[in-house]
Each structure stands twice: as C-alpha cells, then as structure tokens.
Design a protein around this motif. Structure first.
Motif, short mmCIF file in Angstrom:
data_model
loop_
_atom_site.label_atom_id
_atom_site.label_comp_id
_atom_site.label_asym_id
_atom_site.label_seq_id
_atom_site.Cartn_x
_atom_site.Cartn_y
_atom_site.Cartn_z
N ALA A 45 78.14 74.48 -10.89
CA ALA A 45 78.34 74.32 -9.54
C ALA A 45 77.86 72.56 -9.34
CB ALA A 45 77.85 75.19 -8.83
N LEU A 46 78.46 71.69 -8.75
CA LEU A 46 78.13 70.53 -8.80
C LEU A 46 77.64 70.22 -7.50
CD1 LEU A 46 79.56 70.66 -11.63
CD2 LEU A 46 80.08 68.21 -11.23
N SER A 47 76.69 69.25 -7.06
CA SER A 47 76.62 68.89 -5.63
C SER A 47 76.42 67.24 -5.69
CB SER A 47 75.26 69.28 -5.23
OG SER A 47 75.15 70.72 -5.11
N ARG A 76 76.98 62.73 -9.47
CA ARG A 76 76.38 61.67 -8.89
C ARG A 76 77.40 60.67 -8.48
NH1 ARG A 76 71.44 60.27 -12.90
NH2 ARG A 76 73.20 60.26 -14.19
N ASP A 77 78.45 60.80 -8.89
CA ASP A 77 79.38 59.72 -8.48
C ASP A 77 80.50 60.39 -7.36
OD1 ASP A 77 80.93 57.22 -8.98
OD2 ASP A 77 82.54 58.28 -10.14
N ALA A 78 80.31 61.50 -6.82
CA ALA A 78 81.16 62.21 -5.71
C ALA A 78 81.05 61.49 -4.39
CB ALA A 78 80.97 63.80 -5.74
N ALA A 79 79.70 61.16 -3.84
CA ALA A 79 79.75 60.57 -2.78
C ALA A 79 80.51 59.18 -2.59
CB ALA A 79 78.01 60.35 -2.39
N ARG A 80 80.23 58.37 -3.79
CA ARG A 80 80.69 57.07 -3.76
C ARG A 80 82.36 57.02 -3.88
NH1 ARG A 80 82.37 53.55 -8.28
NH2 ARG A 80 81.24 55.46 -9.51
N ARG A 81 82.75 58.15 -4.51
CA ARG A 81 84.19 58.27 -4.76
C ARG A 81 84.83 58.52 -3.26
NH1 ARG A 81 86.98 59.47 -9.40
NH2 ARG A 81 88.33 60.84 -8.23
N ARG A 82 84.01 59.53 -2.61
CA ARG A 82 84.71 59.54 -1.26
C ARG A 82 84.43 58.52 -0.22
NH1 ARG A 82 80.83 63.48 -0.24
NH2 ARG A 82 81.89 64.98 -0.89
N GLU A 83 83.34 57.61 -0.39
CA GLU A 83 83.35 56.51 0.41
C GLU A 83 84.42 55.55 0.21
OE1 GLU A 83 79.36 55.01 -0.37
OE2 GLU A 83 78.31 56.54 0.52
N ASP A 84 84.70 55.46 -1.24
CA ASP A 84 86.18 54.67 -1.53
C ASP A 84 87.36 55.27 -1.38
OD1 ASP A 84 84.13 52.93 -2.66
OD2 ASP A 84 84.65 53.50 -4.61
N GLY A 85 87.46 56.38 -0.52
CA GLY A 85 88.60 56.86 -0.17
C GLY A 85 89.44 57.70 -1.20
N MET A 86 88.59 58.04 -2.19
CA MET A 86 89.34 59.10 -3.31
C MET A 86 88.78 60.38 -3.07
SD MET A 86 88.61 55.90 -6.18
CE MET A 86 88.64 57.24 -7.56
N PRO A 87 89.30 61.23 -3.56
CA PRO A 87 88.65 62.66 -3.80
C PRO A 87 87.43 62.56 -4.38
CG PRO A 87 91.15 62.63 -4.55
CD PRO A 87 90.66 61.32 -4.40
N ALA A 88 86.49 63.26 -3.87
CA ALA A 88 85.23 63.29 -4.45
C ALA A 88 85.04 64.03 -5.60
CB ALA A 88 84.24 63.71 -3.36
N TRP A 89 85.87 65.05 -5.80
CA TRP A 89 85.80 65.86 -6.95
C TRP A 89 87.32 65.65 -7.80
CZ3 TRP A 89 80.95 67.07 -7.42
CH2 TRP A 89 80.38 67.11 -6.36
N PRO A 90 87.14 65.09 -8.93
CA PRO A 90 88.19 65.21 -9.75
C PRO A 90 88.61 66.48 -10.33
CG PRO A 90 86.46 63.49 -10.77
CD PRO A 90 86.08 64.44 -9.47
#
Length: 98
Positions: A45-47, A76-90
C-alpha cells in the motif's frame, strides 16, 4: 503474466497496480521479487506522502529492503506526477538489480 521474469543473474522487482486501487492519495500494488531460482510475492500500500506498507515477502532481508526502496520512490513521486498531469500511480514498474 505469460513471460518468464526470472533473471539469469540478480533480481527483478515488479510492482503492478492492483485493479482499481490506484485513485487518489493511496494505491495498492501486487509486489514480486524474481531471482534465478525463486519468486517472492506480497502486497504493498503506497501513499503519495511517500509512506509504504509492504507486507512480508519471505525474501532475504536485502531483497525485501530493495523492493521497499523502489516502492518508496514510486510513492514519493506520485504527487509530482499528478501535478504534471500524469497518472499518479503507474500501472507497472519493473526493475532489475544485481
């Protein structure tokens, strides 16, 4: 998965998003470690705050710790991916390490 992920050397680390458990601030992954002669599995489980809850894999401590590190990097990368318009979770993360 149809192809063999067991390496001839080192270990492969696989995280696969568990169905629809990848929305919002948390995601659930199926986790696996493949060595030349063994396979270890667990759930993780990742947050998006970088925290990870990795169930025991039964793998040697060094392999389990490396899987936990990979999972923390994804979290740790999830929030940045979301901000960049990408899916947060690969959907899938596959890494090989010696």
């Amino acid at each position: 998965m149809s192809r063999d992920l067991h390496p001839s050397d080192g270990a492969r680390y696989l995280l696969e998003l568990d169905g629809e458990h990848g929305d919002g601030a948390r995601a659930r992954y199926r986790a696996a470690i493949y060595t030349p002669d063994a396979e270890f599995t667990a759930t993780a489980a990742l947050s998006d705050d970088g925290s990870v809850d990795l169930a025991p894999t039964g793998a040697p401590d060094e392999l389990h710790a490396r899987l936990a590190t990979i999972a923390r990097l994804v979290a740790r990368d999830a929030a940045r991916r979301r901000e960049d318009g990408m899916p947060a979770w690969p959907q899938r993360i596959l890494r090989w390490r010696r």
